[in-house]
Design a protein around this motif. Sequence first.
Motif, PDB file in Angstrom:
ATOM      1  N   PHE A  89      19.008  -2.689  -6.055  1.00  0.00           N
ATOM      2  CA  PHE A  89      18.252  -2.152  -4.919  1.00  0.00           C
ATOM      3  C   PHE A  89      16.750  -2.385  -5.053  1.00  0.00           C
ATOM      4  CE2 PHE A  89      21.266   1.260  -3.002  1.00  0.00           C
ATOM      5  CZ  PHE A  89      22.133   0.241  -2.651  1.00  0.00           C
ATOM      6  N   GLN A  90      16.212  -2.158  -6.242  1.00  0.00           N
ATOM      7  CA  GLN A  90      14.763  -2.286  -6.422  1.00  0.00           C
ATOM      8  C   GLN A  90      14.293  -3.705  -6.125  1.00  0.00           C
ATOM      9  OE1 GLN A  90      13.245  -0.824 -10.147  1.00  0.00           O
ATOM     10  NE2 GLN A  90      11.487  -2.191 -10.101  1.00  0.00           N
ATOM     11  N   LYS A  91      15.014  -4.684  -6.664  1.00  0.00           N
ATOM     12  CA  LYS A  91      14.607  -6.067  -6.462  1.00  0.00           C
ATOM     13  C   LYS A  91      14.733  -6.495  -5.005  1.00  0.00           C
ATOM     14  CE  LYS A  91      15.710  -7.810 -11.089  1.00  0.00           C
ATOM     15  NZ  LYS A  91      16.539  -8.760 -11.863  1.00  0.00           N
ATOM     16  N   VAL A  92      15.898  -6.217  -4.403  1.00  0.00           N
ATOM     17  CA  VAL A  92      16.129  -6.738  -3.056  1.00  0.00           C
ATOM     18  C   VAL A  92      15.221  -6.061  -2.034  1.00  0.00           C
ATOM     19  CG1 VAL A  92      18.506  -7.365  -3.582  1.00  0.00           C
ATOM     20  CG2 VAL A  92      18.028  -5.109  -2.617  1.00  0.00           C
ATOM     21  N   THR A  93      14.898  -4.787  -2.249  1.00  0.00           N
ATOM     22  CA  THR A  93      13.973  -4.119  -1.325  1.00  0.00           C
ATOM     23  C   THR A  93      12.605  -4.759  -1.407  1.00  0.00           C
ATOM     24  OG1 THR A  93      15.183  -2.074  -1.659  1.00  0.00           O
ATOM     25  CG2 THR A  93      13.041  -1.914  -0.593  1.00  0.00           C
ATOM     26  N   SER A  94      12.175  -5.054  -2.615  1.00  0.00           N
ATOM     27  CA  SER A  94      10.891  -5.716  -2.800  1.00  0.00           C
ATOM     28  C   SER A  94      10.882  -7.080  -2.116  1.00  0.00           C
ATOM     29  CB  SER A  94      10.590  -5.872  -4.290  1.00  0.00           C
ATOM     30  OG  SER A  94       9.390  -6.575  -4.490  1.00  0.00           O
ATOM     31  N   TYR A  95      11.963  -7.844  -2.307  1.00  0.00           N
ATOM     32  CA  TYR A  95      12.029  -9.185  -1.722  1.00  0.00           C
ATOM     33  C   TYR A  95      12.003  -9.130  -0.191  1.00  0.00           C
ATOM     34  CZ  TYR A  95      13.615 -10.537  -6.416  1.00  0.00           C
ATOM     35  OH  TYR A  95      13.710 -10.744  -7.768  1.00  0.00           O
ATOM     36  N   THR A  96      12.832  -8.254   0.394  1.00  0.00           N
ATOM     37  CA  THR A  96      12.945  -8.234   1.855  1.00  0.00           C
ATOM     38  C   THR A  96      11.666  -7.745   2.523  1.00  0.00           C
ATOM     39  OG1 THR A  96      13.991  -6.044   1.688  1.00  0.00           O
ATOM     40  CG2 THR A  96      15.445  -7.958   1.846  1.00  0.00           C
ATOM     41  N   ARG A  97      10.958  -6.818   1.882  1.00  0.00           N
ATOM     42  CA  ARG A  97       9.705  -6.344   2.469  1.00  0.00           C
ATOM     43  C   ARG A  97       8.576  -7.356   2.255  1.00  0.00           C
ATOM     44  NH1 ARG A  97       9.682  -1.034   4.124  1.00  0.00           N
ATOM     45  NH2 ARG A  97      11.604   0.089   3.655  1.00  0.00           N
ATOM     46  N   THR A  98       8.616  -8.051   1.139  1.00  0.00           N
ATOM     47  CA  THR A  98       7.574  -9.035   0.857  1.00  0.00           C
ATOM     48  C   THR A  98       7.639 -10.206   1.833  1.00  0.00           C
ATOM     49  OG1 THR A  98       7.531  -8.451  -1.489  1.00  0.00           O
ATOM     50  CG2 THR A  98       6.635 -10.602  -0.875  1.00  0.00           C
ATOM     51  N   VAL A  99       8.857 -10.688   2.127  1.00  0.00           N
ATOM     52  CA  VAL A  99       8.961 -11.856   3.019  1.00  0.00           C
ATOM     53  C   VAL A  99       8.515 -11.509   4.436  1.00  0.00           C
ATOM     54  CG1 VAL A  99      10.773 -12.965   1.671  1.00  0.00           C
ATOM     55  CG2 VAL A  99      11.403 -11.391   3.508  1.00  0.00           C
ATOM     56  N   VAL A 100       8.667 -10.253   4.843  1.00  0.00           N
ATOM     57  CA  VAL A 100       8.170  -9.851   6.161  1.00  0.00           C
ATOM     58  C   VAL A 100       6.656 -10.000   6.213  1.00  0.00           C
ATOM     59  CG1 VAL A 100       7.817  -7.868   7.676  1.00  0.00           C
ATOM     60  CG2 VAL A 100      10.086  -8.333   6.761  1.00  0.00           C
ATOM     61  N   LEU A 101       5.965  -9.518   5.165  1.00  0.00           N
ATOM     62  CA  LEU A 101       4.510  -9.676   5.111  1.00  0.00           C
ATOM     63  C   LEU A 101       4.113 -11.147   5.028  1.00  0.00           C
ATOM     64  CD1 LEU A 101       3.543  -6.759   2.692  1.00  0.00           C
ATOM     65  CD2 LEU A 101       3.157  -6.878   5.157  1.00  0.00           C
ATOM     66  N   LEU A 102       4.857 -11.918   4.239  1.00  0.00           N
ATOM     67  CA  LEU A 102       4.557 -13.344   4.117  1.00  0.00           C
ATOM     68  C   LEU A 102       4.767 -14.066   5.446  1.00  0.00           C
ATOM     69  CD1 LEU A 102       6.121 -14.221   0.630  1.00  0.00           C
ATOM     70  CD2 LEU A 102       3.703 -13.978   1.217  1.00  0.00           C
ATOM     71  N   GLY A 103       5.826 -13.700   6.165  1.00  0.00           N
ATOM     72  CA  GLY A 103       6.070 -14.319   7.463  1.00  0.00           C
ATOM     73  C   GLY A 103       4.955 -14.029   8.456  1.00  0.00           C
ATOM     74  N   ARG A 104       4.503 -12.773   8.492  1.00  0.00           N
ATOM     75  CA  ARG A 104       3.402 -12.417   9.398  1.00  0.00           C
ATOM     76  C   ARG A 104       2.107 -13.096   8.980  1.00  0.00           C
ATOM     77  NH1 ARG A 104       4.700  -5.896   9.623  1.00  0.00           N
ATOM     78  NH2 ARG A 104       6.663  -6.061  10.801  1.00  0.00           N
ATOM     79  N   LEU A 105       1.858 -13.117   7.681  1.00  0.00           N
ATOM     80  CA  LEU A 105       0.635 -13.749   7.188  1.00  0.00           C
ATOM     81  C   LEU A 105       0.636 -15.242   7.495  1.00  0.00           C
ATOM     82  CD1 LEU A 105      -2.007 -13.349   5.587  1.00  0.00           C
ATOM     83  CD2 LEU A 105      -0.705 -13.809   3.496  1.00  0.00           C
ATOM     84  N   ALA A 106       1.760 -15.912   7.248  1.00  0.00           N
ATOM     85  CA  ALA A 106       1.860 -17.344   7.533  1.00  0.00           C
ATOM     86  C   ALA A 106       1.690 -17.627   9.019  1.00  0.00           C
ATOM     87  CB  ALA A 106       3.203 -17.884   7.035  1.00  0.00           C
ATOM     88  N   ALA A 107       2.284 -16.756   9.855  1.00  0.00           N
ATOM     89  CA  ALA A 107       2.159 -16.947  11.300  1.00  0.00           C
ATOM     90  C   ALA A 107       0.716 -16.782  11.754  1.00  0.00           C
ATOM     91  CB  ALA A 107       3.057 -15.951  12.026  1.00  0.00           C
TER      92      ALA A 107
END
Length: 535
Positions: A129-147
Amino acid sequence: MATSWKVSTALLCCYGFWKEMRPSEPYLTPYLKGPMKNLTEIQVDNEIYPVWTYSYLVALFVVFLLTDLLRYKPVIIFEAATFIGTWALLLWGQGVLTMQFMQFTYGLATATEVAYYCYIYAAVDEEHFQKVTSYTRTVVLLGRLAADILGQLLISFASATYFTLNCISMGSVCVALIFAIFLPSVRKSIYFHHTEMPTSSQMPPESSAQKHDSQYVTDGETDGVTDDVTGGFTDDVPDGDKPGASNDRESPWPRTNANWEVDASSLAYSINSVNDNTVSVTTLPEQQTTEQNEPTLPPGYCSRLGTIFKTMFKDFLKSYSNVYLLKWSLWWAFATCGNLQVGNYIQNLWDVISPSRHNPHVYNGGVEAVSHALSAIIAFGLAYLKVNWRIWGELFLGVVSVGDAALLVVMAQTSDIWIAYLFYVIFRTSYQMVITIASFQVAAQLHLERYALVFGCNTFVALLLQTIMTAIFVDERGLSLPVTTQFSIYGGYFAIIGAMFLAKAVYTLTKRGWRASCQLPCNAETYRELEETTH
């Protein structure tokens, strides 16, 4: 063979990145008011944008139930489909009515976002849970930042049009739909589809670390338990929410008894199973299934649905009977309302200060990129911040809210676009910082099931307040105020929030003693002693 947790996580992360890779979003207002759509400021501000608020509110409650009932994946696919419908209307639709329907579909898409954040907990084992929560929330920020970065670069250096940015957004959400279709299906959910908990003889041996954690949270009274990450405490927890305590909630399906442990560095929540020697589960007579973990619905579903709503209501009462949780939830709901309102109309304010029709240099995307980057950095830094939030939380919430009020009032009055940009970045960053702390404090009080419910209730209250504010101040059938006046009102709104929390903080600290509070370390024993002397 069951799908690997790495595959499920990778597919969900790809979906999360591409659904957020929408470079046209920071330029929606200039696009609607530009030559492609040729809409007026009043039409955009007072007729089109309010529809998103109304549809989001109406859809949220229904989506919350359907997400749990349908077990996430169908709702995720629906989210991607509504994003595609939104951008199809943006690209080829014309007129106020079509753009209102575009905002309606966008409201459905944002309401279904809860499925994205809940899916992974049903798709992987608790140890991940700890790892996957970190990954899924991080990619959302990365997607917005990249956009944001991509959109700003194309506008500033490639002379791209807003239509081009919307075409890129359309392509991104189409790619997201492909990943959503290939997500593995899951068999369990929080309320409608529980997986039966193994008996004590079936449970794996408890590790020494788990024994230490279990002893740490169960020895003595809960009133003295400290939160190592945030420096807070987990006292005032209702008996049913105490880690390691038996939960008396009546549920028609078995469920796992778990407690939240906060991991600030990953902005995630990990779950440590509580190893009880006995587990008491109330089983209805018709609740027999032919196979363990089989999610088929037995007879008497309508009566069972009523039982589920009763269970949710009991969870609601138990959660909000915790005064400490209620305090942070109130700020959460009030501040989120203001933040959503500011985010929804900030482009309109910028366009009034510096009209995009006469200014080719629009830096909306760059401003959003800076805001997201700073928010991520500050939120990560909270992992190393040791503060006793039970003592200083109210004062902190009051000071930040008053500061946000000043920022919004200045933004409403300024004619300098760069001051408006700067103050917006500070406002959004401060909100992300405090909402992260609020999430930590709320999560520390709750089990997994109740956190999902509290999160949904707080968001619903925020949307209800936003709907009232929109109907009164923004909607054409209300006062239909200009955007500069709206932001002055939003500033007054945050000033009221800040004044309430500051008044409560001054009263509490005066009662305890300011000097004693300043000298009090993040220690459970000294905190209890001070509490006893002030009562």
